[in-house]
Design an enzyme around this catalytic site. Structure first.
Site, PDB file in Angstrom:
ATOM      1  N   ASN A  43       0.864  -1.179   0.000  1.00 19.38           N
ATOM      2  CA  ASN A  43       0.000   0.000   0.000  1.00 19.38           C
ATOM      3  C   ASN A  43       0.903   1.231   0.000  1.00 19.38           C
ATOM      4  O   ASN A  43       1.467   1.593   1.028  1.00 19.38           O
ATOM      5  CB  ASN A  43      -0.910  -0.012   1.240  1.00 19.38           C
ATOM      6  CG  ASN A  43      -1.802   1.214   1.323  1.00 19.38           C
ATOM      7  OD1 ASN A  43      -1.980   1.940   0.347  1.00 19.38           O
ATOM      8  ND2 ASN A  43      -2.367   1.454   2.495  1.00 19.38           N
TER       9      ASN A  43
ATOM     10  N   LYS B 288       0.122   4.273  -0.409  1.00 21.82           N
ATOM     11  CA  LYS B 288      -0.511   5.471   0.158  1.00 21.82           C
ATOM     12  C   LYS B 288      -0.279   6.662  -0.783  1.00 21.82           C
ATOM     13  O   LYS B 288      -0.343   6.492  -1.997  1.00 21.82           O
ATOM     14  CB  LYS B 288      -0.015   5.716   1.586  1.00 21.82           C
ATOM     15  CG  LYS B 288      -0.175   4.457   2.463  1.00 21.82           C
ATOM     16  CD  LYS B 288       0.078   4.708   3.922  1.00 21.82           C
ATOM     17  CE  LYS B 288      -0.082   3.415   4.701  1.00 21.82           C
ATOM     18  NZ  LYS B 288       0.032   3.622   6.152  1.00 21.82           N
TER      19      LYS B 288
ATOM     20  N   HIS C 164      -9.287   1.437   5.127  1.00 25.31           N
ATOM     21  CA  HIS C 164      -8.002   1.619   5.814  1.00 25.31           C
ATOM     22  C   HIS C 164      -8.195   2.587   6.985  1.00 25.31           C
ATOM     23  O   HIS C 164      -9.015   3.508   6.921  1.00 25.31           O
ATOM     24  CB  HIS C 164      -6.953   2.158   4.843  1.00 25.31           C
ATOM     25  CG  HIS C 164      -5.566   2.099   5.375  1.00 25.31           C
ATOM     26  ND1 HIS C 164      -5.072   3.064   6.234  1.00 25.31           N
ATOM     27  CD2 HIS C 164      -4.570   1.194   5.200  1.00 25.31           C
ATOM     28  CE1 HIS C 164      -3.817   2.740   6.555  1.00 25.31           C
ATOM     29  NE2 HIS C 164      -3.492   1.618   5.946  1.00 25.31           N
TER      30      HIS C 164
ATOM     31  N   GLU D  85      -6.633   5.040   7.930  1.00 26.46           N
ATOM     32  CA  GLU D  85      -6.464   6.452   7.561  1.00 26.46           C
ATOM     33  C   GLU D  85      -7.736   6.993   6.909  1.00 26.46           C
ATOM     34  O   GLU D  85      -8.096   8.155   7.101  1.00 26.46           O
ATOM     35  CB  GLU D  85      -5.251   6.604   6.638  1.00 26.46           C
ATOM     36  CG  GLU D  85      -3.943   6.360   7.379  1.00 26.46           C
ATOM     37  CD  GLU D  85      -2.801   5.881   6.507  1.00 26.46           C
ATOM     38  OE1 GLU D  85      -1.750   5.553   7.082  1.00 26.46           O
ATOM     39  OE2 GLU D  85      -2.947   5.810   5.276  1.00 26.46           O
TER      40      GLU D  85
ATOM     41  N   GLU E 281      -5.122  -4.627  10.719  1.00 28.61           N
ATOM     42  CA  GLU E 281      -4.086  -3.620  10.937  1.00 28.61           C
ATOM     43  C   GLU E 281      -4.262  -2.971  12.304  1.00 28.61           C
ATOM     44  O   GLU E 281      -5.107  -2.082  12.466  1.00 28.61           O
ATOM     45  CB  GLU E 281      -4.175  -2.529   9.864  1.00 28.61           C
ATOM     46  CG  GLU E 281      -3.913  -3.025   8.463  1.00 28.61           C
ATOM     47  CD  GLU E 281      -3.555  -1.874   7.536  1.00 28.61           C
ATOM     48  OE1 GLU E 281      -2.477  -1.927   6.936  1.00 28.61           O
ATOM     49  OE2 GLU E 281      -4.346  -0.925   7.437  1.00 28.61           O
TER      50      GLU E 281
ATOM     51  N   GLY F 265       3.144   2.446  10.887  1.00 27.11           N
ATOM     52  CA  GLY F 265       4.070   3.562  10.731  1.00 27.11           C
ATOM     53  C   GLY F 265       4.739   3.986  12.017  1.00 27.11           C
ATOM     54  O   GLY F 265       5.424   5.003  12.065  1.00 27.11           O
TER      55      GLY F 265
ATOM     56  N   SER G 231       3.149  -2.812  10.369  1.00 25.65           N
ATOM     57  CA  SER G 231       4.607  -2.636  10.249  1.00 25.65           C
ATOM     58  C   SER G 231       5.340  -3.958   9.987  1.00 25.65           C
ATOM     59  O   SER G 231       6.350  -4.253  10.617  1.00 25.65           O
ATOM     60  CB  SER G 231       5.177  -1.947  11.496  1.00 25.65           C
ATOM     61  OG  SER G 231       4.711  -0.622  11.582  1.00 25.65           O
TER      62      SER G 231
ATOM     63  N   GLY H  84       3.021  -1.296   4.257  1.00 29.10           N
ATOM     64  CA  GLY H  84       3.090   0.142   3.998  1.00 29.10           C
ATOM     65  C   GLY H  84       4.482   0.561   3.566  1.00 29.10           C
ATOM     66  O   GLY H  84       4.882   0.383   2.424  1.00 29.10           O
TER      67      GLY H  84
END
Length: 251
Positions: free
Chosen positions: A9, A11, A95, A97, A167, A173, A213, A234
């Site tokens: 991903n 992003k 997701h 986010e 996730e 992150g 991660s 990610g």
């Protein structure tokens, strides 16, 4: 036998040129790997050239979002018809986010899941708890709510076509990773919930990825767990070498 899928991903990273360069490098490194599904989620602007860059290879391209209408007055949005026409095969949905920054609800994400399935693409449905949820012992409740909300109204046959990406938001992150044992425990709870919804046979066919991660240094340990069927990657998906090492860890 459920499929192990390693999906990247990106992003909001990579221009068109950067995307093509990375994919050109990646497809050479992972050529011939057929036992692991390899997917890269690219920004809308890079999707068309990304699909062309991997044509004839074992890499599939995912969009990072979609709007659940075929066309209309939805300024700035991208429809499933547009994605399908250029050769996109997967769509990342729900997701953390999108949930946090764009206030996407379980109901809206469910619309997207149904829409993606209706257009013959594979949804990657993301679920996961925040740090305060885990510390308060709400992990399974949060995942249950997001899972049931995202898959509401699906038949067992449709559910089999969805990939679930667990996730833990606190591990995205941040450099923090759930231990393999903690990750497996949560994945097992997710599969138990899927079994309650669609039956054990269907639950055992659904790919459940880990997305907190995962990187070359911890991938093998995580992927060795019985209920972890790949990863949604990610930061480590931005470099061909790092991403390919995670793919190889799944072999």
């Amino acid at each position: 036998m459920r499929k192990t899928i390693i999906a990247g991903n990106w992003k909001m990273n990579k221009t068109n040129k950067e995307a093509v360069e990375m994919l050109t490098e990646l497809k050479e490194i992972v050529a011939g790997i057929d036992s692991v599904g390899i997917v890269i989620g690219a920004p809308f602007t890079a999707l068309s050239d990304a699909v062309k860059a991997v044509a004839g290879s074992n890499i599939k391209i995912a969009a990072e979002n979609v709007y659940p209408k075929e066309s209309g007055a939805y300024t700035g949005e991208v429809s499933p018809v547009m994605l399908k026409e250029i050769g996109v095969e997967y769509v990342i949905l729900g997701h953390s986010e999108r949930r946090e920054y764009f206030n996407e609800t379980n109901e809206f994400i469910n619309e997207k899941v149904k829409c993606v399935l209706a257009h013959g693409m594979t949804p990657i449905l993301c679920i996961g708890e925040k740090l305060e949820d885990r510390e308060a012992g709400r992990t399974n409740n949060v995942n249950k709510t997001q899972l049931r909300g995202g898959l509401a109204g699906l038949t067992a046959e449709e559910a089999k076509k969805v990939v679930i990406a667990y996730e833990p938001v606190w591990a995205i992150g941040t450099g923090k990773t759930a231990t393999p044992e903690i990750a497996e425990e949560t994945h097992k709870a997710i599969r138990t919930e899927l079994a309650d919804m669609f039956g054990e046979e269907v639950a055992n066919e659904i790919t459940v990825q880990y997305g907190g991660s995962m990187k070359p240094s911890n991938a093998k340990e995580l992927l060795a767990q019985a209920d972890i069927d790949g990863g949604l990657i990610g930061g480590a998906s931005l470099a061909a070498k790092d991403f390919s090492e995670i793919v190889k860890a799944a072999l």
